[in-house]
Design a protein around this motif. Structure first.
Motif, PDB file in Angstrom:
ATOM      1  N   HIS A 144     -69.209   0.954  27.495  1.00  0.00           N
ATOM      2  CA  HIS A 144     -70.753   1.202  27.009  1.00  0.00           C
ATOM      3  C   HIS A 144     -71.112   0.357  25.548  1.00  0.00           C
ATOM      4  O   HIS A 144     -71.947   1.102  24.881  1.00  0.00           O
ATOM      5  CB  HIS A 144     -71.223   2.599  26.920  1.00  0.00           C
ATOM      6  CG  HIS A 144     -71.046   3.435  28.317  1.00  0.00           C
ATOM      7  ND1 HIS A 144     -71.562   2.981  29.250  1.00  0.00           N
ATOM      8  CD2 HIS A 144     -70.080   4.405  28.499  1.00  0.00           C
ATOM      9  CE1 HIS A 144     -71.095   3.694  30.472  1.00  0.00           C
ATOM     10  NE2 HIS A 144     -70.253   4.735  29.970  1.00  0.00           N
ATOM     11  N   ALA A 145     -70.534  -0.757  25.407  1.00  0.00           N
ATOM     12  CA  ALA A 145     -70.533  -1.267  24.113  1.00  0.00           C
ATOM     13  C   ALA A 145     -72.065  -2.065  24.155  1.00  0.00           C
ATOM     14  O   ALA A 145     -72.633  -2.316  25.343  1.00  0.00           O
ATOM     15  CB  ALA A 145     -69.447  -2.578  23.795  1.00  0.00           C
ATOM     16  N   PRO A 146     -72.496  -2.394  23.115  1.00  0.00           N
ATOM     17  CA  PRO A 146     -73.781  -3.192  23.123  1.00  0.00           C
ATOM     18  C   PRO A 146     -73.678  -4.699  23.707  1.00  0.00           C
ATOM     19  O   PRO A 146     -72.428  -5.180  23.869  1.00  0.00           O
ATOM     20  CB  PRO A 146     -74.076  -3.464  21.511  1.00  0.00           C
ATOM     21  CG  PRO A 146     -73.386  -2.253  20.724  1.00  0.00           C
ATOM     22  CD  PRO A 146     -72.049  -2.204  21.927  1.00  0.00           C
ATOM     23  N   LEU A 147     -74.659  -5.352  24.194  1.00  0.00           N
ATOM     24  CA  LEU A 147     -74.843  -6.711  24.674  1.00  0.00           C
ATOM     25  C   LEU A 147     -75.405  -7.597  23.714  1.00  0.00           C
ATOM     26  O   LEU A 147     -76.119  -7.275  22.948  1.00  0.00           O
ATOM     27  CB  LEU A 147     -75.442  -6.514  26.185  1.00  0.00           C
ATOM     28  CG  LEU A 147     -74.902  -5.847  27.077  1.00  0.00           C
ATOM     29  CD1 LEU A 147     -75.838  -5.698  28.405  1.00  0.00           C
ATOM     30  CD2 LEU A 147     -73.655  -6.252  27.499  1.00  0.00           C
ATOM     31  N   ARG A 148     -74.926  -8.736  23.882  1.00  0.00           N
ATOM     32  CA  ARG A 148     -75.682  -9.830  23.054  1.00  0.00           C
ATOM     33  C   ARG A 148     -76.163 -10.961  23.900  1.00  0.00           C
ATOM     34  O   ARG A 148     -75.482 -11.148  24.781  1.00  0.00           O
ATOM     35  CB  ARG A 148     -74.714 -10.286  21.840  1.00  0.00           C
ATOM     36  CG  ARG A 148     -73.556 -11.161  22.329  1.00  0.00           C
ATOM     37  CD  ARG A 148     -72.949 -11.664  20.978  1.00  0.00           C
ATOM     38  NE  ARG A 148     -71.830 -12.578  21.600  1.00  0.00           N
ATOM     39  CZ  ARG A 148     -70.480 -11.907  21.683  1.00  0.00           C
ATOM     40  NH1 ARG A 148     -70.200 -10.648  21.164  1.00  0.00           N
ATOM     41  NH2 ARG A 148     -69.514 -12.718  22.053  1.00  0.00           N
ATOM     42  N   ALA A 149     -77.139 -11.532  23.608  1.00  0.00           N
ATOM     43  CA  ALA A 149     -77.652 -12.804  24.262  1.00  0.00           C
ATOM     44  C   ALA A 149     -76.595 -13.998  24.302  1.00  0.00           C
ATOM     45  O   ALA A 149     -76.052 -14.430  23.039  1.00  0.00           O
ATOM     46  CB  ALA A 149     -79.045 -13.077  23.898  1.00  0.00           C
ATOM     47  N   GLY A 150     -76.648 -14.938  25.255  1.00  0.00           N
ATOM     48  CA  GLY A 150     -75.653 -15.801  25.316  1.00  0.00           C
ATOM     49  C   GLY A 150     -74.106 -15.600  25.533  1.00  0.00           C
ATOM     50  O   GLY A 150     -73.729 -14.235  25.703  1.00  0.00           O
ATOM     51  N   THR A 151     -73.234 -16.567  25.433  1.00  0.00           N
ATOM     52  CA  THR A 151     -71.789 -16.263  25.227  1.00  0.00           C
ATOM     53  C   THR A 151     -71.333 -16.999  23.901  1.00  0.00           C
ATOM     54  O   THR A 151     -71.895 -17.605  23.174  1.00  0.00           O
ATOM     55  CB  THR A 151     -70.981 -17.247  26.428  1.00  0.00           C
ATOM     56  OG1 THR A 151     -71.264 -18.389  26.130  1.00  0.00           O
ATOM     57  CG2 THR A 151     -71.764 -16.652  28.082  1.00  0.00           C
ATOM     58  N   PRO A 152     -69.943 -16.553  23.876  1.00  0.00           N
ATOM     59  CA  PRO A 152     -69.510 -17.064  22.462  1.00  0.00           C
ATOM     60  C   PRO A 152     -69.472 -18.763  22.281  1.00  0.00           C
ATOM     61  O   PRO A 152     -69.558 -19.133  21.485  1.00  0.00           O
ATOM     62  CB  PRO A 152     -67.985 -16.651  22.496  1.00  0.00           C
ATOM     63  CG  PRO A 152     -68.225 -15.312  23.273  1.00  0.00           C
ATOM     64  CD  PRO A 152     -69.068 -15.659  24.298  1.00  0.00           C
ATOM     65  N   THR A 153     -69.232 -19.368  23.437  1.00  0.00           N
ATOM     66  CA  THR A 153     -69.419 -20.651  23.570  1.00  0.00           C
ATOM     67  C   THR A 153     -70.864 -21.313  23.611  1.00  0.00           C
ATOM     68  O   THR A 153     -70.860 -22.465  23.649  1.00  0.00           O
ATOM     69  CB  THR A 153     -68.239 -21.341  24.619  1.00  0.00           C
ATOM     70  OG1 THR A 153     -68.653 -20.680  25.787  1.00  0.00           O
ATOM     71  CG2 THR A 153     -66.908 -20.838  24.074  1.00  0.00           C
ATOM     72  N   ASP A 154     -71.632 -20.633  24.445  1.00  0.00           N
ATOM     73  CA  ASP A 154     -72.922 -21.059  24.823  1.00  0.00           C
ATOM     74  C   ASP A 154     -74.063 -20.011  24.490  1.00  0.00           C
ATOM     75  O   ASP A 154     -74.353 -19.392  25.358  1.00  0.00           O
ATOM     76  CB  ASP A 154     -73.113 -21.791  26.127  1.00  0.00           C
ATOM     77  CG  ASP A 154     -74.346 -22.262  26.516  1.00  0.00           C
ATOM     78  OD1 ASP A 154     -75.190 -22.437  25.717  1.00  0.00           O
ATOM     79  OD2 ASP A 154     -74.460 -22.485  27.665  1.00  0.00           O
ATOM     80  N   PRO A 155     -74.375 -20.017  23.074  1.00  0.00           N
ATOM     81  CA  PRO A 155     -75.346 -19.092  22.655  1.00  0.00           C
ATOM     82  C   PRO A 155     -76.808 -19.106  23.620  1.00  0.00           C
ATOM     83  O   PRO A 155     -77.764 -18.390  23.419  1.00  0.00           O
ATOM     84  CB  PRO A 155     -75.591 -19.390  21.320  1.00  0.00           C
ATOM     85  CG  PRO A 155     -74.945 -20.616  20.941  1.00  0.00           C
ATOM     86  CD  PRO A 155     -74.172 -20.840  22.010  1.00  0.00           C
ATOM     87  N   GLU A 156     -76.901 -20.434  24.189  1.00  0.00           N
ATOM     88  CA  GLU A 156     -78.260 -20.610  24.907  1.00  0.00           C
ATOM     89  C   GLU A 156     -77.912 -20.202  26.469  1.00  0.00           C
ATOM     90  O   GLU A 156     -79.125 -20.419  27.341  1.00  0.00           O
ATOM     91  CB  GLU A 156     -78.676 -21.987  24.966  1.00  0.00           C
ATOM     92  CG  GLU A 156     -78.995 -22.538  23.478  1.00  0.00           C
ATOM     93  CD  GLU A 156     -80.061 -21.922  22.997  1.00  0.00           C
ATOM     94  OE1 GLU A 156     -81.121 -21.690  23.681  1.00  0.00           O
ATOM     95  OE2 GLU A 156     -80.130 -21.286  21.746  1.00  0.00           O
ATOM     96  N   ALA A 157     -76.981 -19.784  26.949  1.00  0.00           N
ATOM     97  CA  ALA A 157     -76.781 -19.371  28.227  1.00  0.00           C
ATOM     98  C   ALA A 157     -77.691 -18.249  28.708  1.00  0.00           C
ATOM     99  O   ALA A 157     -77.738 -17.205  27.880  1.00  0.00           O
ATOM    100  CB  ALA A 157     -75.093 -19.057  28.510  1.00  0.00           C
ATOM    101  N   ASP A 158     -78.114 -18.003  30.018  1.00  0.00           N
ATOM    102  CA  ASP A 158     -78.769 -16.924  30.616  1.00  0.00           C
ATOM    103  C   ASP A 158     -77.799 -15.949  30.897  1.00  0.00           C
ATOM    104  O   ASP A 158     -77.582 -15.626  32.031  1.00  0.00           O
ATOM    105  CB  ASP A 158     -79.612 -17.370  31.659  1.00  0.00           C
ATOM    106  CG  ASP A 158     -80.910 -18.277  31.076  1.00  0.00           C
ATOM    107  OD1 ASP A 158     -81.190 -18.118  30.037  1.00  0.00           O
ATOM    108  OD2 ASP A 158     -81.643 -19.165  32.082  1.00  0.00           O
TER     109      ASP A 158
END
Length: 69
Positions: A20-34
């Motif tokens: 149940h950890a928080p989520l962040r937008a994007g991925t570590p390698t692609d911060p623009e990913a959906d």
């Protein structure tokens, strides 16, 4: 295109795994990913038409390069 979700929604969204950890937008390698990425387990959850798909069966496995470092 980067994930564009309401900041208040992002505050309450969490990984559906037992962490149940928080989520962040994007991925570590692609911060623009959906994708929303779990800050604990590293699973990615796709965002389709602006709606996060928070199902473990639909999750993108964590990046193996991320572990161990």
């Amino acid at each position: 295109m980067a994930v564009q979700l309401d900041p208040q929604l992002m505050e309450i969204l969490a990984c559906p795994s037992e962490d149940h950890a928080p989520l962040r937008a994007g991925t570590p390698t692609d911060p623009e990913a959906d994708v929303l990425t779990c800050t604990e387990c590293g699973r990615g959850f796709p965002v389709v038409d602006g709606i996060p798909v928070l199902l473990l069966d639909e999750a993108i496995p964590p990046d193996p390069a991320r572990s161990g470092g």
